[in-house]
Motif scaffolding. Structure first.
Motif, PDB file in Angstrom:
ATOM      1  N   HIS A 249       0.855  -1.185   0.000  1.00 37.45           N
ATOM      2  CA  HIS A 249       0.000   0.000   0.000  1.00 37.45           C
ATOM      3  C   HIS A 249       0.895   1.239   0.000  1.00 37.45           C
ATOM      4  CE1 HIS A 249      -2.771  -3.125   1.364  1.00 37.45           C
ATOM      5  NE2 HIS A 249      -3.747  -2.330   0.960  1.00 37.45           N
ATOM      6  N   GLU A 256      -3.972   9.742  -1.746  1.00 37.34           N
ATOM      7  CA  GLU A 256      -4.604   8.560  -2.316  1.00 37.34           C
ATOM      8  C   GLU A 256      -3.779   7.326  -1.976  1.00 37.34           C
ATOM      9  OE1 GLU A 256      -7.110   8.770  -6.144  1.00 37.34           O
ATOM     10  OE2 GLU A 256      -5.382  10.055  -6.554  1.00 37.34           O
ATOM     11  N   TRP A 273      -7.686   4.772  -4.020  1.00 38.52           N
ATOM     12  CA  TRP A 273      -8.788   5.268  -3.201  1.00 38.52           C
ATOM     13  C   TRP A 273      -8.248   6.327  -2.243  1.00 38.52           C
ATOM     14  CZ3 TRP A 273      -8.399   3.907   2.112  1.00 38.52           C
ATOM     15  CH2 TRP A 273      -7.528   2.847   2.412  1.00 38.52           C
ATOM     16  N   ALA A 326      -8.139  -1.675   5.087  1.00 41.94           N
ATOM     17  CA  ALA A 326      -7.577  -1.552   3.740  1.00 41.94           C
ATOM     18  C   ALA A 326      -8.431  -2.268   2.699  1.00 41.94           C
ATOM     19  CB  ALA A 326      -6.155  -2.103   3.724  1.00 41.94           C
ATOM     20  N   ARG A 329     -11.577  -0.261   2.274  1.00 43.10           N
ATOM     21  CA  ARG A 329     -11.212   1.092   1.842  1.00 43.10           C
ATOM     22  C   ARG A 329     -12.000   2.144   2.621  1.00 43.10           C
ATOM     23  NH1 ARG A 329     -10.017   0.847  -4.655  1.00 43.10           N
ATOM     24  NH2 ARG A 329      -8.650  -0.980  -4.570  1.00 43.10           N
ATOM     25  N   SER A 330     -12.088   1.930   3.912  1.00 49.08           N
ATOM     26  CA  SER A 330     -12.863   2.842   4.749  1.00 49.08           C
ATOM     27  C   SER A 330     -12.081   3.186   6.009  1.00 49.08           C
ATOM     28  CB  SER A 330     -14.207   2.214   5.130  1.00 49.08           C
ATOM     29  OG  SER A 330     -14.006   1.035   5.877  1.00 49.08           O
TER      30      SER A 330
END
Length: 391
Positions: A249, A256, A273, A326, A329-330
């Motif tokens: 990541h 982003e 994201w 992850a 995505r929140s």
């Protein structure tokens, strides 16, 4: 003296005091004489494997670059376990299966000048004892603290050293023979992020990703470049990435997240994201810190954040850390830190601890899920800038 005079102690009192003093000295001398002679050297072994609470803190020694160090500490007991000294622009990584640390360092024959010598020093976990030295050509990249300057392949067979002198390459070291077995030319590409097999990926200046696979002998079996996906001019990716279950990541300077799945035969560049919502972007909340990301096998991702961001604020301390799921995505939570962070990592506990090297040169430990402050470890050197969880 306000009309008062100081009276001398009575002669009998003085005699008693002298007798007590003599008795005390005689007792101390007797006890000292009974102490057994100390065995030198006296080295205490460290219990292995290490508990999840152990971490390695890198003192970069910014004011005296030729003399850096790595302190091994227990983040639960706050106990200092041991230390490894290193030269300038040092790096550290480790292999849990081999129970070894690999410290890359550069020294000069006259201390601050003279012939340059690059070396990887190998230390064992149980004694922090030097067990081997691997000489390198004088081209190891000398940069400020960066975890991706060196890495161990997922199968723990090879050690990877990123070179820049001025061209870029990666030296591949066989950890069985302790010898360099190949040097992979990687023009325009930097750092080394292990995949889930026997290879690694790199970020390239043209916005592409380079993927290198190694064979059994450590020779490059394949070198493949992706299409450019990283917009270097608009919002480039920071190199300070964290891996979660085979997925790296990366975060961009504006905020982003760019996932790169390194578990497949070829790396898969996923969709980006945002860490922030529209209102937070208007407030210029951005990622920050020398190494401002941390990941955990549970799927948690932590990112150091700072408001009022600007070009260059990615190196500012982070007053907050934000916690994300992850996969979903929140964002799960955001924590205000006791002292702003330079670097972060997450422990290997099932319920992880968030490890924070702060701007006061201390290591703060927080509950990784709630953000509750737990404890602080100090006296970690001149300029401790990085923390490595041992997991």
């Amino acid at each position: 003296m306000n009309g008062l005079t100081k009276r001398a102690p009575a002669r009998g009192t003085q005699a008693r005091r002298l007798a007590l003093l003599a008795a005390g000295l005689a007792l101390a001398a007797s006890a000292q004489a009974q102490l057994p002679p100390e065995t030198i050297p006296n080295v205490k072994r460290i219990a292995t494997p290490y508990p999840a609470s152990y971490a390695l803190v890198h003192d970069f020694a910014f004011g005296s670059l030729i003399d850096s160090s790595f302190s091994l500490v227990d983040t639960e007991s706050r106990r200092f376990v041991g230390m490894m000294s290193a030269g300038q622009f040092a790096t550290a990584t480790f292999a849990l299966g081999r129970q070894e640390f690999y410290v890359g360092e550069t020294i000069h024959s006259r201390g601050t000048r003279g012939e340059r010598q690059d070396v990887v020093a190998v230390y064992d976990f149980a004694n922090l004892a030097l067990v081997a030295e691997i000489d390198l050509p004088p081209q190891r990249a000398n940069t400020v603290v960066n975890k991706a300057n060196t890495a161990v392949t997922a199968d723990e067979r090879f050690l990877l050293i990123w070179n820049q002198n001025p061209g870029t390459s990666v030296s591949v070291i066989d950890l069985d023979s302790r010898a360099i077995v190949s040097e992979v030319p990687t023009p325009g590409c930097a750092l080394a992020y292990p995949d889930e097999a026997r290879g690694f990926i790199m970020l390239c200046g043209n916005g592409a990703l380079l993927s290198v696979k190694l064979d059994e002998a450590g020779q490059p079996a394949s070198i493949e470049s992706s299409d450019p996906f990283n917009d270097i001019d608009a919002d480039p990716l920071s190199e300070k990435a964290s891996k979660i279950n085979g997925v790296w990541h990366f975060v961009s300077y504006r905020g982003e997240v760019q996932p790169v799945d390194a578990s497949a035969e070829a790396p898969v560049v996923g969709s980006r994201w945002w860490l922030t919502d529209a209102e937070e972007r208007a407030q210029d909340w951005r990622p920050a810190g020398w190494h401002g990301t941390a990941g955990h096998r549970s799927g948690l991702l932590w990112v150091g954040m700072t408001p009022d961001g600007y070009p260059g604020s990615h190196k500012d301390p982070a007053p907050e850390v934000w916690l994300f799921d992850a996969k979903a995505r929140s964002r799960l939570d955001r924590f205000a830190l006791r002292v702003p962070a330079l670097s972060i990592d997450a422990s290997g506990h099932d319920e992880p601890r968030l490890l924070v090297v702060n701007i006061e040169g201390q290591l703060d430990i927080y509950d990784g899920r709630s953000g509750a402050y737990l404890r602080t470890i100090g006296a970690l050197g001149e300029t401790p800038y990085m923390v490595h969880a041992i997991r």
